[in-house]
Design a protein around this motif. Structure first.
Motif, mmCIF file in Angstrom:
data_model
loop_
_atom_site.group_PDB
_atom_site.id
_atom_site.type_symbol
_atom_site.label_atom_id
_atom_site.label_comp_id
_atom_site.label_asym_id
_atom_site.label_seq_id
_atom_site.Cartn_x
_atom_site.Cartn_y
_atom_site.Cartn_z
ATOM 1 N N GLY A 364 0.775 -1.240 0.000
ATOM 2 C CA GLY A 364 0.000 0.000 0.000
ATOM 3 C C GLY A 364 0.806 1.290 0.000
ATOM 4 O O GLY A 364 0.277 2.351 -0.343
ATOM 5 N N LEU A 365 2.091 1.212 0.371
ATOM 6 C CA LEU A 365 2.879 2.444 0.445
ATOM 7 C C LEU A 365 2.994 3.046 -0.954
ATOM 8 O O LEU A 365 3.414 2.362 -1.892
ATOM 9 C CB LEU A 365 4.266 2.117 1.011
ATOM 10 C CG LEU A 365 5.067 3.250 1.632
ATOM 11 C CD1 LEU A 365 4.277 3.991 2.686
ATOM 12 C CD2 LEU A 365 6.357 2.692 2.231
ATOM 13 N N VAL A 402 7.853 3.451 -1.659
ATOM 14 C CA VAL A 402 6.809 2.657 -2.306
ATOM 15 C C VAL A 402 6.996 1.172 -1.949
ATOM 16 O O VAL A 402 8.126 0.702 -1.854
ATOM 17 C CB VAL A 402 6.849 2.889 -3.846
ATOM 18 C CG1 VAL A 402 8.179 2.458 -4.450
ATOM 19 C CG2 VAL A 402 5.709 2.193 -4.564
ATOM 20 N N ASN A 403 5.867 0.500 -1.712
ATOM 21 C CA ASN A 403 5.917 -0.967 -1.610
ATOM 22 C C ASN A 403 5.817 -1.535 -3.021
ATOM 23 O O ASN A 403 4.999 -1.047 -3.817
ATOM 24 C CB ASN A 403 4.705 -1.528 -0.850
ATOM 25 C CG ASN A 403 4.782 -1.367 0.643
ATOM 26 O OD1 ASN A 403 3.852 -0.875 1.273
ATOM 27 N ND2 ASN A 403 5.874 -1.807 1.236
ATOM 28 N N LEU A 408 1.078 2.313 -7.190
ATOM 29 C CA LEU A 408 2.121 3.234 -7.669
ATOM 30 C C LEU A 408 3.246 2.454 -8.352
ATOM 31 O O LEU A 408 3.709 2.826 -9.435
ATOM 32 C CB LEU A 408 2.690 4.053 -6.490
ATOM 33 C CG LEU A 408 3.797 5.027 -6.874
ATOM 34 C CD1 LEU A 408 3.268 6.147 -7.767
ATOM 35 C CD2 LEU A 408 4.475 5.633 -5.643
ATOM 36 N N TYR A 409 3.660 1.366 -7.736
ATOM 37 C CA TYR A 409 4.755 0.587 -8.328
ATOM 38 C C TYR A 409 4.298 -0.065 -9.633
ATOM 39 O O TYR A 409 5.072 -0.135 -10.606
ATOM 40 C CB TYR A 409 5.253 -0.465 -7.336
ATOM 41 C CG TYR A 409 6.466 -1.200 -7.850
ATOM 42 C CD1 TYR A 409 7.694 -0.547 -7.958
ATOM 43 C CD2 TYR A 409 6.379 -2.527 -8.265
ATOM 44 C CE1 TYR A 409 8.810 -1.197 -8.456
ATOM 45 C CE2 TYR A 409 7.489 -3.187 -8.765
ATOM 46 C CZ TYR A 409 8.693 -2.526 -8.861
ATOM 47 O OH TYR A 409 9.799 -3.164 -9.363
ATOM 48 N N GLN A 430 10.079 -2.154 1.406
ATOM 49 C CA GLN A 430 9.829 -0.984 0.581
ATOM 50 C C GLN A 430 11.047 -0.554 -0.216
ATOM 51 O O GLN A 430 12.170 -0.982 0.051
ATOM 52 C CB GLN A 430 9.296 0.171 1.435
ATOM 53 C CG GLN A 430 10.285 0.736 2.437
ATOM 54 C CD GLN A 430 9.600 1.619 3.476
ATOM 55 O OE1 GLN A 430 8.680 1.184 4.167
ATOM 56 N NE2 GLN A 430 10.045 2.855 3.578
ATOM 57 N N LEU A 431 10.759 0.291 -1.207
ATOM 58 C CA LEU A 431 11.789 0.810 -2.104
ATOM 59 C C LEU A 431 11.761 2.330 -2.055
ATOM 60 O O LEU A 431 10.748 2.927 -1.698
ATOM 61 C CB LEU A 431 11.482 0.362 -3.539
ATOM 62 C CG LEU A 431 11.477 -1.148 -3.773
ATOM 63 C CD1 LEU A 431 10.686 -1.483 -5.037
ATOM 64 C CD2 LEU A 431 12.904 -1.669 -3.900
#
Ligand code: GLA
Length: 735
Positions: A364-365, A402-403, A408-409, A430-431
């Motif tokens: 979700g990030l 971002v996860n 988003l990813y 995460q990244l």
């Protein structure tokens, strides 16, 4: 320029020895009490001749035969040690030879004098400006460098220090601040031997996780609190940094401070300027106490957003609920928080993500839409629930991350920092987003901008950053620019922070980075508060806050009471001990009120009410360290209001002492001629629990007595703390 301003400049220039005939040869960067003196040699090389206390008559520095060292050393041109600047010119010449061209001194308001010294390579069109801002009252110097490539093609920069300070003393002791997640800001001091000692970070982002960009340099003896020559320095930079201490065979010391040059070769295009971050430093001949107080005063005025303003006592739901909450649970927390006297409710991680709900740190990030299952009425509903109970409302974001499991990813796999042909390197699942990419910069800004625009009632934002760079590749930068990533990313995040704080000057921002991973004055001028550690264990906090306060002021230092046993350390400690250490900085709480007993809630209510009375002294007062937890079993420190009418003294026992510690505590910073009364505050209720300082209460003591004879009361129990309010008669009343 109006005549008044011009007059000030001329007056200050001549006071500082920069006017008249001497202007060709000597330049002095002075504050009220300190002076950095530079000299231009006959060959027009710039040298440092003095850094220390300001003299009554600066002019004497110009005639004395003082040892001199390059004010900004360069590679080649005869310099044999580590160089502040190493550049390869367009034709491949690896040397730089800087010569003085001119300098100017300018007053910026009544407190800041900026000196800019322009240097130029003796042959090449390479210009270097050394820039100094001298904060007069605070005795802090801010120094940075601007490197301008005026050649026809690009040049390559390998080293680009912000400052190059030289010292001559019998011995040099360096204190560094280091640690890890949950144990930030530990201190250790070492004697420098011949050769190089490097304190650095290679993490790029969240770069303070292991080492903090601060140092104390003590001359002639180990650093002491109230005497001795000490220089404190801190780099205003959220990226990788380096402090390089080099003692040469003649036992001269040079200190290079700046961006870490490690793996960061930088191509400077023609016509472009490379601006280094600033080193902030001060010199004191009255020990480390003076260094800290100067930094705190400077920070409240210039270093922290809204540093002279107010701060709210907040309740954060992170340790109360983690990701497991819904509207009803949050409203119950808000309600309880209001009843205990809190002023702000902070909604932490877990409120966003729908396709991939943020129910843990695995997903979700990056998807900054409110989770409709947990919060069907959205953020505005919670804001209203808080506001109608008189609480402000805060929200957590982590916009630079971002996860892989996120929308988003899925949309922008090219936005992450990674190296080709390598496995994705995950930390906390995460990244990092690649901020060298302008589209990513816009996205990160928009995350915060949209949340604040859609929810105008948000008063507070906790801006988190939970990992560092491990694979430093950009999918945006060209192959030959890959080594720019560390620097471009840090500059870009500073740019976004600046844009956000300029657009939202009245929203309070907290810099968090899985704890204290982002405590630097580059970031902090855009933040009102900082989270110094995820570890709220009171015993650990004694050390973390002790270290943190050498450079950073209590006004920004958020400190929370959390549950017992502590979620990170497993240690159980009384609520009073937990409260007292949190009250010694900016008080908050991370607890679920439904898990608290009525007595605990009542203690908290009273503690919060007490804190509201002493808050101005703690957040805006001067810090005096009395007993170090590294040297004593009791640690003690106090805050004294600027007018010396009010003070608060904190005492914490570090370990149980069966026979009692019989410690005398000599107070500091009071007015010897003023009369004070004492009161133990934040006491535990209960029959027979009399004040720990009952022999002192109800009587008057001069500041002289309290600072010369001091206070004697014994502490012996595990997790024991005593907080004393010191005030002038009339301001202190028995509770
Ligand atoms: C970091 C912060 C915590 C909390 C969590 C949420 O670890 O330091 O305070 O906000 O993130 O995921």
């Amino acid at each position: 320029m109006n005549t008044t301003k011009k007059a000030i400049i001329i007056l200050l220039s001549s006071l500082c020895g920069t006017g008249g005939l001497a202007a060709q040869k000597h330049i002095t960067v002075s504050t009220q009490n300190t002076c950095l003196a530079l000299k231009v040699t006959d060959k027009k090389q710039l040298e440092q001749v003095y850094f220390g206390n300001r003299l009554k008559n600066d002019i004497e520095l110009q005639t004395a035969a003082l040892p001199a060292a390059a004010a900004y050393s360069t590679f080649g041109a005869g310099h044999t040690f580590e160089a502040a600047l190493r550049a390869v010119q367009t034709d491949g010449n690896t040397s730089t030879d800087l010569r003085y061209v001119s300098h100017r001194t300018e007053a910026q308001g009544s407190n800041i004098i900026q000196t800019t010294i322009s240097l130029k390579d003796a042959y090449y069109e390479l210009n270097v400006d050394l820039c100094y801002k001298a904060y007069q009252k605070e005795d802090v110097i801010e120094q940075w460098v601007e490197i301008k490539n005026n050649q026809a093609k690009s040049i390559t920069l390998h080293n680009f220090a912000s400052s190059d300070l030289s010292f001559k003393a019998a011995e040099y002791y360096v204190t560094q601040f280091h640690g890890n997640w949950a144990e930030e800001m530990k201190m250790s001091e070492q004697l420098l031997d011949e050769g190089i000692k490097i304190i650095d970070s290679k993490l790029g982002v969240r770069s303070n996780q292991f080492t903090h960009p601060c140092f104390l340099l003590s001359l002639g003896q180990p650093a002491r609190e109230d005497n001795g020559e000490v220089v404190g320095g801190t780099l205003a930079w959220p990226g990788s940094f380096q402090f390089c201490f080099e003692v040469d065979p003649l036992r001269n010391l040079r200190v290079l401070s700046g961006i870490n040059p490690y793996a960061s070769t930088y191509t400077l295009e023609k016509g472009k300027t490379f601006k280094t971050p600033a080193l902030l430093y001060t010199y004191s001949n009255s020990g480390t106490g003076t260094v800290s107080r100067r930094f705190h005063r400077w920070a409240r005025q210039y270093g922290v957003k809204n540093g002279s303003g107010e701060r709210s006592i907040l309740l954060n739901n992170w340790e109360a609920t983690y990701f497991d909450f819904d509207e009803a649970k949050l409203v119950q927390i808000i309600d309880d928080a209001a009843k205990m006297g809190f002023e702000l409710f902070l909604l932490d991680d877990g409120w966003f993500g729908n396709k991939y709900p943020r129910d843990s740190d695995k997903a979700g990030l990056g998807d900054w839409q409110t989770n409709t299952k947990k919060l069907p009425h959205g953020i505005p509903f919670l804001i209203e629930e808080a506001h109608k109970r008189g609480l402000k409302f805060g929200i957590w974001v982590e916009p630079e991350m971002v996860n892989p499991k996120s929308e988003l990813y899925e949309k922008h796999p090219d936005w992450i920092i990674t190296q080709p042909h390598r496995e994705l390197s995950l930390m906390r699942n995460q990244l990092l987003l690649d901020l060298s990419n302008p589209k990513v910069q816009e996205f990160v800004f928009n995350v915060i901008d949209n949340i604040l625009a859609e929810n105008p009632g948000i008063d507070y934002v906790k801006w988190d950053c939970n990992r560092y760079i491990t694979t430093s590749g950009s999918q945006y930068l060209k192959p030959e620019q890959q080594s720019h990533l560390w620097i471009d990313n840090a500059n870009a995040i500073l740019g976004v922070m600046e844009k956000v704080s300029a657009k939202y000057p009245n929203v309070c921002f907290m810099a968090c980075s899985g704890g204290g991973g982002r405590m630097d004055y580059g970031s902090m001028k855009h933040f009102d508060e900082f989270w110094i550690s995820d570890n709220n264990d009171p015993l650990q906090r004694i050390f973390t806050q002790w270290g943190g306060q050498y450079f950073f002021p209590a006004i920004g230092m958020a400190s929370h009471v959390s549950a017992s046993p502590n979620h990170i350390s497993g240690r159980s400690a009384p609520l009073k001990y937990r409260f007292d250490i949190a009250m010694a900085a900016k008080l908050g709480m991370d607890m679920q009120p439904v898990q608290m007993t009525e007595e605990e809630k009542e203690f908290s209510r009273q503690g919060i009410a007490t804190y509201k009375q002493i808050r101005p002294t703690i957040l805006h007062g001067d810090l005096y360290r009395l007993l170090s937890p590294y040297e004593h079993n009791r640690t003690a420190y106090m805050y004294v209001s600027e007018n010396k009418q009010e003070a608060v003294v904190f005492n914490f026992l570090v370990r149980k002492d069966i026979n009692g510690d019989r410690q005398t505590v000599l107070l500091k910073g009071l007015d010897p001629d003023k009369e004070y009364m004492l009161l133990e505050i934040n006491r535990e209720a209960g029959k027979g629990k009399k004040s720990r300082i009952s022999e002192y209460e109800g009587k008057k003591f001069s500041g002289d007595y309290l600072m010369t004879v001091g206070l004697r009361f014994t502490m012996s129990n595990e997790y024991e703390s005593v907080v004393i309010r010191v005030g002038q008669s009339g301001t202190i009343r028995m509770e």
